[in-house]
Design a protein around this motif. Sequence first.
Motif, PDB file in Angstrom:
ATOM      1  N   LEU A   1       0.828  -1.201   0.000  1.00 40.21           N
ATOM      2  CA  LEU A   1       0.000   0.000   0.000  1.00 40.21           C
ATOM      3  C   LEU A   1       0.864   1.253   0.000  1.00 40.21           C
ATOM      4  O   LEU A   1       0.584   2.219  -0.727  1.00 40.21           O
ATOM      5  CB  LEU A   1      -0.922  -0.021   1.218  1.00 40.21           C
ATOM      6  CG  LEU A   1      -1.981   1.063   1.304  1.00 40.21           C
ATOM      7  CD1 LEU A   1      -2.946   0.962   0.136  1.00 40.21           C
ATOM      8  CD2 LEU A   1      -2.736   0.936   2.608  1.00 40.21           C
ATOM      9  N   ALA A   2       1.936   1.236   0.777  1.00 36.81           N
ATOM     10  CA  ALA A   2       2.847   2.386   0.819  1.00 36.81           C
ATOM     11  C   ALA A   2       3.552   2.570  -0.530  1.00 36.81           C
ATOM     12  O   ALA A   2       3.698   3.700  -1.017  1.00 36.81           O
ATOM     13  CB  ALA A   2       3.866   2.204   1.931  1.00 36.81           C
ATOM     14  N   LEU A   3       3.985   1.476  -1.145  1.00 40.28           N
ATOM     15  CA  LEU A   3       4.640   1.559  -2.456  1.00 40.28           C
ATOM     16  C   LEU A   3       3.676   2.072  -3.527  1.00 40.28           C
ATOM     17  O   LEU A   3       4.069   2.826  -4.419  1.00 40.28           O
ATOM     18  CB  LEU A   3       5.204   0.204  -2.862  1.00 40.28           C
ATOM     19  CG  LEU A   3       6.473  -0.241  -2.152  1.00 40.28           C
ATOM     20  CD1 LEU A   3       6.796  -1.689  -2.513  1.00 40.28           C
ATOM     21  CD2 LEU A   3       7.625   0.664  -2.503  1.00 40.28           C
ATOM     22  N   ALA A   4       2.417   1.670  -3.429  1.00 36.36           N
ATOM     23  CA  ALA A   4       1.434   2.156  -4.398  1.00 36.36           C
ATOM     24  C   ALA A   4       1.231   3.660  -4.249  1.00 36.36           C
ATOM     25  O   ALA A   4       1.136   4.384  -5.244  1.00 36.36           O
ATOM     26  CB  ALA A   4       0.112   1.419  -4.209  1.00 36.36           C
ATOM     27  N   GLY A   5       1.180   4.140  -3.015  1.00 38.19           N
ATOM     28  CA  GLY A   5       1.074   5.584  -2.800  1.00 38.19           C
ATOM     29  C   GLY A   5       2.287   6.320  -3.325  1.00 38.19           C
ATOM     30  O   GLY A   5       2.173   7.385  -3.941  1.00 38.19           O
ATOM     31  N   LEU A   6       3.456   5.747  -3.102  1.00 42.36           N
ATOM     32  CA  LEU A   6       4.687   6.348  -3.606  1.00 42.36           C
ATOM     33  C   LEU A   6       4.710   6.348  -5.134  1.00 42.36           C
ATOM     34  O   LEU A   6       5.187   7.301  -5.751  1.00 42.36           O
ATOM     35  CB  LEU A   6       5.885   5.582  -3.048  1.00 42.36           C
ATOM     36  CG  LEU A   6       7.263   6.176  -3.250  1.00 42.36           C
ATOM     37  CD1 LEU A   6       7.350   7.529  -2.550  1.00 42.36           C
ATOM     38  CD2 LEU A   6       8.308   5.238  -2.695  1.00 42.36           C
ATOM     39  N   ALA A   7       4.167   5.308  -5.743  1.00 43.65           N
ATOM     40  CA  ALA A   7       4.107   5.245  -7.203  1.00 43.65           C
ATOM     41  C   ALA A   7       3.183   6.323  -7.763  1.00 43.65           C
ATOM     42  O   ALA A   7       3.483   6.934  -8.795  1.00 43.65           O
ATOM     43  CB  ALA A   7       3.638   3.863  -7.655  1.00 43.65           C
ATOM     44  N   VAL A   8       2.075   6.569  -7.082  1.00 43.14           N
ATOM     45  CA  VAL A   8       1.158   7.625  -7.524  1.00 43.14           C
ATOM     46  C   VAL A   8       1.845   8.984  -7.445  1.00 43.14           C
ATOM     47  O   VAL A   8       1.783   9.791  -8.381  1.00 43.14           O
ATOM     48  CB  VAL A   8      -0.146   7.606  -6.692  1.00 43.14           C
ATOM     49  CG1 VAL A   8      -0.979   8.852  -6.945  1.00 43.14           C
ATOM     50  CG2 VAL A   8      -0.943   6.357  -6.997  1.00 43.14           C
ATOM     51  N   ILE A   9       2.524   9.227  -6.332  1.00 44.81           N
ATOM     52  CA  ILE A   9       3.229  10.500  -6.170  1.00 44.81           C
ATOM     53  C   ILE A   9       4.342  10.636  -7.208  1.00 44.81           C
ATOM     54  O   ILE A   9       4.525  11.691  -7.811  1.00 44.81           O
ATOM     55  CB  ILE A   9       3.775  10.630  -4.735  1.00 44.81           C
ATOM     56  CG1 ILE A   9       2.615  10.773  -3.755  1.00 44.81           C
ATOM     57  CG2 ILE A   9       4.725  11.811  -4.609  1.00 44.81           C
ATOM     58  CD1 ILE A   9       3.013  10.680  -2.300  1.00 44.81           C
ATOM     59  N   GLY A  10       5.074   9.551  -7.440  1.00 40.55           N
ATOM     60  CA  GLY A  10       6.145   9.581  -8.432  1.00 40.55           C
ATOM     61  C   GLY A  10       5.628   9.812  -9.838  1.00 40.55           C
ATOM     62  O   GLY A  10       6.274  10.470 -10.655  1.00 40.55           O
TER      63      GLY A  10
END
Length: 88
Positions: free
Chosen positions: A22-31
Amino acid sequence: MGMSEVHLRQGTRYNRLAIASLALAGLAVIGTIFAGVAVIAVFAVGAGHVALNQIKLVGERGRGWLSRPWEPATPSPPPRSSPPSTPP
């Protein structure tokens, strides 16, 4: 009996890989928004698939956090046990 043993017995422990996914998915959206790069999304998807398998096998919580936020969380099914072996 320690507190961690009680949590493991009740199946209330969250799968850590699901949290990381979930954290990586949020980071991917921000990236993707700021840099136009979504390479980290591949790791989020991979971690999510492994986490779902672990949740199914071990009986931990963490499945469906964002799928139905209006419904209360339901407990995970108990872990699957291996079938009894019969001698030939």
